[in-house]
Scaffold this motif. Structure first.
Motif, PDB file in Angstrom:
ATOM      1  N   SER A  88      -6.290  10.840  -0.306  1.00 41.15           N
ATOM      2  CA  SER A  88      -6.304   9.670  -1.180  1.00 41.15           C
ATOM      3  C   SER A  88      -5.722   9.963  -2.558  1.00 41.15           C
ATOM      4  N   TRP A  92      -4.783   0.724  -4.408  1.00 45.87           N
ATOM      5  CA  TRP A  92      -5.097   2.117  -4.128  1.00 45.87           C
ATOM      6  C   TRP A  92      -5.175   2.349  -2.633  1.00 45.87           C
ATOM      7  N   PRO A  93      -5.258   3.586  -2.211  1.00 46.16           N
ATOM      8  CA  PRO A  93      -5.456   3.871  -0.781  1.00 46.16           C
ATOM      9  C   PRO A  93      -6.687   3.161  -0.227  1.00 46.16           C
ATOM     10  N   GLU A 125     -10.145   2.130  -1.717  1.00 50.56           N
ATOM     11  CA  GLU A 125     -10.014   2.289  -3.168  1.00 50.56           C
ATOM     12  C   GLU A 125     -11.011   3.290  -3.745  1.00 50.56           C
ATOM     13  N   LEU A 175      -2.029   9.896  -2.386  1.00 49.43           N
ATOM     14  CA  LEU A 175      -1.548   8.531  -2.210  1.00 49.43           C
ATOM     15  C   LEU A 175      -1.657   7.737  -3.500  1.00 49.43           C
ATOM     16  N   GLU A 199       0.825  -1.204   0.000  1.00 53.62           N
ATOM     17  CA  GLU A 199       0.000   0.000   0.000  1.00 53.62           C
ATOM     18  C   GLU A 199       0.862   1.259   0.000  1.00 53.62           C
ATOM     19  N   SER A 200       0.424   2.272  -0.734  1.00 44.85           N
ATOM     20  CA  SER A 200       1.218   3.500  -0.830  1.00 44.85           C
ATOM     21  C   SER A 200       1.209   4.295   0.460  1.00 44.85           C
ATOM     22  N   GLN A 201       0.240   4.057   1.341  1.00 50.04           N
ATOM     23  CA  GLN A 201       0.197   4.823   2.582  1.00 50.04           C
ATOM     24  C   GLN A 201       1.187   4.325   3.632  1.00 50.04           C
ATOM     25  N   THR A 216       1.581   4.981   9.034  1.00 53.23           N
ATOM     26  CA  THR A 216       0.533   5.223   8.056  1.00 53.23           C
ATOM     27  C   THR A 216       0.575   6.660   7.592  1.00 53.23           C
TER      28      THR A 216
END
Length: 244
Positions: free
Chosen positions: A140, A174-175, A178, A143, A79-81, A135
């Motif tokens: 969003s 996705w964040p 989604e 991210l 996850e990008s976060q 986190t």
């Protein structure tokens, strides 16, 4: 011409790891076995961020350029976060070396991080993890942009170096939830090579085995969950002739 690829290295978060597996087999080992390759382990760990995954991939191949010729990279993006924070020492990078003191900051002194690995494999301080994650509370949209940028950074490295690879999403593309409409990012999305990236920003190992199959153990893929996913990835690699 016969492929020179002999090895497969797995790099990802805990969704591509032996952490919860018994026996210690997982997506990477299953894919390697199916393709007739030797598996290189030790590069998939819990708590990994995409930044860490990218750094591991770059350092693995830059340390020994011969690996570019004979090793296939299997990447499970996370996850990008999740944001990694590098410290002075990481017990799980034995093939790279022990970080020298004060390579990056004084965090090692502040947290009393051990700089040597005892012969029995233990270490004196539980905070000696090398990478920590938190986190990211960005919006969003930011991210989502970050996720695509990370994928492109890794792709561009592989292309530049001539490394054969396959990337997929281990967990959420996705964040959280989604809730993203990626129309404004279409140019970036179109730049991703979908012959080497399995269903980018559309599907993940987590969705496959958690939401659809229920093949989980403590929130992670159980052995059967790894086997089911590895068949999809192996088929994708063979269909696109990624070893040639």
């Amino acid at each position: 011409m016969k492929s020179q690829i002999e090895n497969l290295v797995s790099i990802g978060c805990s969704y591509m790891t032996t952490y919860f597996s018994d026996p210690p087999n997982h997506t990477g080992t299953e894919v390697a076995q199916s393709l007739g390759l030797k598996h290189i382990d030790g590069w998939s760990r819990c708590g990994a961020s995409n930044d860490e995954i990218i750094a591991k991939a770059q350092m693995f191949f830059l340390k020994d350029r011969e690996r570019v010729r004979d090793t296939f990279a299997l990447i499970g993006m996370t996850e990008s976060q999740r944001v990694g924070t590098m410290e002075n020492w990481f017990i799980h990078w034995p093939d790279l070396c022990i970080w020298d003191k004060d390579w990056f900051s004084e965090q090692g002194d502040e947290k009393e991080i051990s700089l040597k690995t005892p012969e029995d494999g233990s270490y004196k301080n539980e905070q000696s993890v090398g990478w920590t994650t938190h986190t990211n509370r960005m919006k969003s949209g930011d991210l989502a942009f970050r996720a695509i940028s990370q994928a492109l950074e890794l792709q561009n490295f592989f292309k530049f170096m001539g490394i054969k690879y396959c990337i997929y999403h281990g967990v959420r593309p996705w964040p959280i939830y989604e809730r993203i409409k990626p129309h404004g990012l279409k140019y970036l999305l179109d730049s991703i090579d979908e012959t080497c990236f399995y269903l980018p920003f559309k599907y993940s190992h987590c969705r496959k085995i958690h939401d659809e199959e229920g093949l989980i153990y403590k929130g992670h893929p159980n052995f059967e969950g790894h086997k089911v996913w590895s068949k999809e990835i192996t088929s994708f690699i063979e269909k696109n002739e990624l070893l040639k």
